[in-house]
Scaffold this motif. Structure first.
Motif, PDB file in Angstrom:
ATOM      1  N   PRO A  13       0.755  -1.124  -0.058  1.00  0.00           N
ATOM      2  CA  PRO A  13       0.073  -0.165  -0.055  1.00  0.00           C
ATOM      3  C   PRO A  13       0.752   1.269   0.152  1.00  0.00           C
ATOM      4  O   PRO A  13       0.403   2.215  -0.563  1.00  0.00           O
ATOM      5  CB  PRO A  13      -0.984   0.105   1.320  1.00  0.00           C
ATOM      6  CG  PRO A  13      -0.894  -1.273   1.578  1.00  0.00           C
ATOM      7  CD  PRO A  13       0.455  -2.045   1.198  1.00  0.00           C
ATOM      8  N   LEU A  14       2.000   1.348   0.826  1.00  0.00           N
ATOM      9  CA  LEU A  14       2.946   2.272   0.606  1.00  0.00           C
ATOM     10  C   LEU A  14       3.417   2.566  -0.781  1.00  0.00           C
ATOM     11  O   LEU A  14       3.495   3.865  -1.097  1.00  0.00           O
ATOM     12  CB  LEU A  14       3.929   2.184   1.519  1.00  0.00           C
ATOM     13  CG  LEU A  14       4.847   3.386   2.010  1.00  0.00           C
ATOM     14  CD1 LEU A  14       4.062   4.535   2.409  1.00  0.00           C
ATOM     15  CD2 LEU A  14       5.898   3.143   2.850  1.00  0.00           C
ATOM     16  N   ALA A  15       3.881   1.797  -1.401  1.00  0.00           N
ATOM     17  CA  ALA A  15       4.428   1.995  -2.835  1.00  0.00           C
ATOM     18  C   ALA A  15       3.261   2.323  -3.525  1.00  0.00           C
ATOM     19  O   ALA A  15       3.492   3.224  -4.570  1.00  0.00           O
ATOM     20  CB  ALA A  15       4.888   0.639  -3.291  1.00  0.00           C
ATOM     21  N   ALA A  16       1.828   1.828  -3.475  1.00  0.00           N
ATOM     22  CA  ALA A  16       0.900   2.443  -4.552  1.00  0.00           C
ATOM     23  C   ALA A  16       0.612   4.135  -3.990  1.00  0.00           C
ATOM     24  O   ALA A  16       0.314   4.654  -5.074  1.00  0.00           O
ATOM     25  CB  ALA A  16      -0.246   1.456  -4.077  1.00  0.00           C
ATOM     26  N   LEU A  17       0.827   4.242  -2.765  1.00  0.00           N
ATOM     27  CA  LEU A  17       0.309   5.556  -2.365  1.00  0.00           C
ATOM     28  C   LEU A  17       1.616   6.395  -3.039  1.00  0.00           C
ATOM     29  O   LEU A  17       1.192   7.618  -3.617  1.00  0.00           O
ATOM     30  CB  LEU A  17       0.499   5.913  -0.803  1.00  0.00           C
ATOM     31  CG  LEU A  17       0.088   7.249  -0.325  1.00  0.00           C
ATOM     32  CD1 LEU A  17      -1.275   7.569  -0.695  1.00  0.00           C
ATOM     33  CD2 LEU A  17       0.292   7.197   1.142  1.00  0.00           C
ATOM     34  N   MET A  18       2.765   6.186  -2.909  1.00  0.00           N
ATOM     35  CA  MET A  18       3.854   6.904  -3.671  1.00  0.00           C
ATOM     36  C   MET A  18       3.698   7.154  -5.104  1.00  0.00           C
ATOM     37  O   MET A  18       4.042   8.325  -5.627  1.00  0.00           O
ATOM     38  CB  MET A  18       5.353   6.167  -3.253  1.00  0.00           C
ATOM     39  CG  MET A  18       5.572   6.355  -1.867  1.00  0.00           C
ATOM     40  SD  MET A  18       7.023   5.703  -1.461  1.00  0.00           S
ATOM     41  CE  MET A  18       8.294   6.746  -2.291  1.00  0.00           C
ATOM     42  N   VAL A  19       3.235   6.072  -5.591  1.00  0.00           N
ATOM     43  CA  VAL A  19       3.100   6.142  -7.179  1.00  0.00           C
ATOM     44  C   VAL A  19       2.063   7.384  -7.408  1.00  0.00           C
ATOM     45  O   VAL A  19       1.883   8.156  -8.701  1.00  0.00           O
ATOM     46  CB  VAL A  19       2.778   4.848  -7.867  1.00  0.00           C
ATOM     47  CG1 VAL A  19       2.077   4.713  -9.293  1.00  0.00           C
ATOM     48  CG2 VAL A  19       3.910   3.845  -7.745  1.00  0.00           C
ATOM     49  N   VAL A  20       0.860   7.253  -6.741  1.00  0.00           N
ATOM     50  CA  VAL A  20      -0.241   7.997  -6.917  1.00  0.00           C
ATOM     51  C   VAL A  20       0.278   9.491  -6.657  1.00  0.00           C
ATOM     52  O   VAL A  20      -0.282  10.518  -7.484  1.00  0.00           O
ATOM     53  CB  VAL A  20      -1.186   7.506  -6.281  1.00  0.00           C
ATOM     54  CG1 VAL A  20      -2.556   8.868  -6.043  1.00  0.00           C
ATOM     55  CG2 VAL A  20      -1.851   6.545  -6.731  1.00  0.00           C
ATOM     56  N   ALA A  21       1.022   9.663  -5.523  1.00  0.00           N
ATOM     57  CA  ALA A  21       1.469  10.784  -5.206  1.00  0.00           C
ATOM     58  C   ALA A  21       2.370  11.509  -6.423  1.00  0.00           C
ATOM     59  O   ALA A  21       2.130  12.825  -6.684  1.00  0.00           O
ATOM     60  CB  ALA A  21       2.180  10.893  -3.806  1.00  0.00           C
ATOM     61  N   LEU A  22       3.363  10.662  -6.745  1.00  0.00           N
ATOM     62  CA  LEU A  22       4.040  11.187  -7.660  1.00  0.00           C
ATOM     63  C   LEU A  22       3.600  11.511  -9.193  1.00  0.00           C
ATOM     64  O   LEU A  22       3.817  12.310 -10.091  1.00  0.00           O
ATOM     65  CB  LEU A  22       5.306  10.319  -7.822  1.00  0.00           C
ATOM     66  CG  LEU A  22       6.350  10.112  -6.999  1.00  0.00           C
ATOM     67  CD1 LEU A  22       7.263   8.772  -7.134  1.00  0.00           C
ATOM     68  CD2 LEU A  22       7.062  11.527  -6.534  1.00  0.00           C
ATOM     69  N   ALA A  23       2.504  10.778  -9.597  1.00  0.00           N
ATOM     70  CA  ALA A  23       1.504  10.945 -10.797  1.00  0.00           C
ATOM     71  C   ALA A  23       1.144  12.234 -10.725  1.00  0.00           C
ATOM     72  O   ALA A  23       0.659  13.020 -11.525  1.00  0.00           O
ATOM     73  CB  ALA A  23       0.901   9.919 -10.870  1.00  0.00           C
ATOM     74  N   GLY A  24       0.398  12.607  -9.421  1.00  0.00           N
ATOM     75  CA  GLY A  24      -0.061  13.890  -9.059  1.00  0.00           C
ATOM     76  C   GLY A  24       0.567  15.033  -9.283  1.00  0.00           C
ATOM     77  O   GLY A  24       0.382  15.965  -9.789  1.00  0.00           O
ATOM     78  N   CYS A  25       1.940  14.741  -8.964  1.00  0.00           N
ATOM     79  CA  CYS A  25       2.962  16.111  -9.144  1.00  0.00           C
ATOM     80  C   CYS A  25       3.267  16.302 -10.491  1.00  0.00           C
ATOM     81  O   CYS A  25       3.647  17.288 -10.963  1.00  0.00           O
ATOM     82  CB  CYS A  25       4.018  15.711  -8.268  1.00  0.00           C
ATOM     83  SG  CYS A  25       4.113  15.729  -6.530  1.00  0.00           S
ATOM     84  N   SER A  26       3.474  15.188 -11.242  1.00  0.00           N
ATOM     85  CA  SER A  26       3.761  15.246 -12.806  1.00  0.00           C
ATOM     86  C   SER A  26       2.483  15.771 -13.629  1.00  0.00           C
ATOM     87  O   SER A  26       2.646  16.175 -14.724  1.00  0.00           O
ATOM     88  CB  SER A  26       4.493  14.077 -13.102  1.00  0.00           C
ATOM     89  OG  SER A  26       3.654  12.933 -13.337  1.00  0.00           O
ATOM     90  N   ALA A  27       1.014  15.655 -13.128  1.00  0.00           N
ATOM     91  CA  ALA A  27       0.141  16.027 -14.157  1.00  0.00           C
ATOM     92  C   ALA A  27      -0.076  17.448 -14.385  1.00  0.00           C
ATOM     93  O   ALA A  27      -0.612  17.780 -15.323  1.00  0.00           O
ATOM     94  CB  ALA A  27      -1.085  15.523 -13.063  1.00  0.00           C
ATOM     95  N   GLY A  28       0.704  18.163 -13.759  1.00  0.00           N
ATOM     96  CA  GLY A  28       0.343  19.657 -13.865  1.00  0.00           C
ATOM     97  C   GLY A  28      -0.912  20.289 -13.065  1.00  0.00           C
ATOM     98  O   GLY A  28      -1.628  19.650 -12.446  1.00  0.00           O
ATOM     99  N   SER A  29      -1.137  21.517 -13.700  1.00  0.00           N
ATOM    100  CA  SER A  29      -2.178  22.268 -12.863  1.00  0.00           C
ATOM    101  C   SER A  29      -3.512  21.970 -13.743  1.00  0.00           C
ATOM    102  O   SER A  29      -3.717  22.028 -14.960  1.00  0.00           O
ATOM    103  CB  SER A  29      -1.928  23.714 -12.788  1.00  0.00           C
ATOM    104  OG  SER A  29      -3.275  24.268 -12.257  1.00  0.00           O
ATOM    105  N   ARG A  30      -4.479  21.828 -13.088  1.00  0.00           N
ATOM    106  CA  ARG A  30      -5.908  21.475 -13.704  1.00  0.00           C
ATOM    107  C   ARG A  30      -6.927  22.539 -13.069  1.00  0.00           C
ATOM    108  O   ARG A  30      -6.492  22.935 -11.852  1.00  0.00           O
ATOM    109  CB  ARG A  30      -6.560  20.053 -13.485  1.00  0.00           C
ATOM    110  CG  ARG A  30      -5.804  19.212 -14.227  1.00  0.00           C
ATOM    111  CD  ARG A  30      -6.214  17.718 -14.000  1.00  0.00           C
ATOM    112  NE  ARG A  30      -6.143  17.176 -12.528  1.00  0.00           N
ATOM    113  CZ  ARG A  30      -5.307  16.520 -12.211  1.00  0.00           C
ATOM    114  NH1 ARG A  30      -4.515  15.749 -13.226  1.00  0.00           N
ATOM    115  NH2 ARG A  30      -5.181  16.039 -11.058  1.00  0.00           N
ATOM    116  N   GLU A  31      -8.010  22.825 -13.811  1.00  0.00           N
ATOM    117  CA  GLU A  31      -8.638  23.923 -13.040  1.00  0.00           C
ATOM    118  C   GLU A  31      -9.451  23.363 -11.895  1.00  0.00           C
ATOM    119  O   GLU A  31      -9.912  22.291 -11.731  1.00  0.00           O
ATOM    120  CB  GLU A  31     -10.052  24.281 -14.310  1.00  0.00           C
ATOM    121  CG  GLU A  31     -10.532  25.555 -14.004  1.00  0.00           C
ATOM    122  CD  GLU A  31     -11.576  25.815 -15.205  1.00  0.00           C
ATOM    123  OE1 GLU A  31     -12.529  26.231 -15.098  1.00  0.00           O
ATOM    124  OE2 GLU A  31     -10.977  25.499 -16.445  1.00  0.00           O
ATOM    125  N   GLY A  32      -9.470  24.521 -11.120  1.00  0.00           N
ATOM    126  CA  GLY A  32     -10.012  24.010  -9.809  1.00  0.00           C
ATOM    127  C   GLY A  32      -9.037  23.545  -8.633  1.00  0.00           C
ATOM    128  O   GLY A  32      -9.030  23.393  -7.435  1.00  0.00           O
TER     129      GLY A  32
END
Length: 150
Positions: A13-32
């Motif tokens: 679960p820790l590895a999955a959480l890190m993947v999600v967090a890193l993916a969110g950082c690289s996604a850029g800014s979205r409206e909202g």
């Protein structure tokens, strides 16, 4: 349950959480999103708004450099200052640096080792050359023009 079992259960679960967090950082800014993405417009000043830098002033030389020191074996040009010549009688002593020989406070620059060596008493004619550079750290540099053992 040991701490190894606990680590094994938390690793997935820790590895999955890190993947999600890193993916969110690289996604850029979205409206909202609370943090907007950086703007791509340029805020650099245009050439007309940049103050001109004046060129560096040129300075004319006010003094000329002295000529380089002459090599001890090079003949001097005519009209050059005549060096001081002294006649010295005394015992040759060793300097603080290896290979340095002194005679009555004069550093013997071109001493012929077959004639002038530590402990020998000599009568010598010296051309005083304070313009010469030496590693001997003592005495006034002088070139032997003639020498005689006593």
């Amino acid at each position: 349950m040991t701490h190894f079992d606990v680590m094994r259960r938390l690793t997935g679960p820790l590895a999955a959480l890190m993947v999600v967090a890193l993916a969110g950082c690289s996604a850029g800014s979205r409206e909202g999103d609370p943090i907007p993405a950086p703007s791509t417009s340029s805020t650099a000043p245009t050439p007309s708004t940049v103050p001109a830098v004046p060129p560096a002033p040129t300075v004319a030389p006010t003094a000329t450099l002295p000529p380089p020191p002459l090599d001890p074996l090079t003949p001097r040009p005519s009209g050059a200052n005549t060096p001081k010549v002294v006649n010295v009688t005394g015992t040759v002593t060793a300097g603080v640096e290896s290979g340095c020989l002194l005679l009555e406070g004069y550093l013997l620059v071109n001493a012929p080792t077959s004639l002038v060596y530590e402990g020998v008493r000599v009568k010598a004619t010296l051309e005083v050359r304070p313009d010469l550079v030496s590693t001997c750290q003592q005495g006034t540099p002088a070139m032997i023009t003639s020498a005689q053992r006593l």
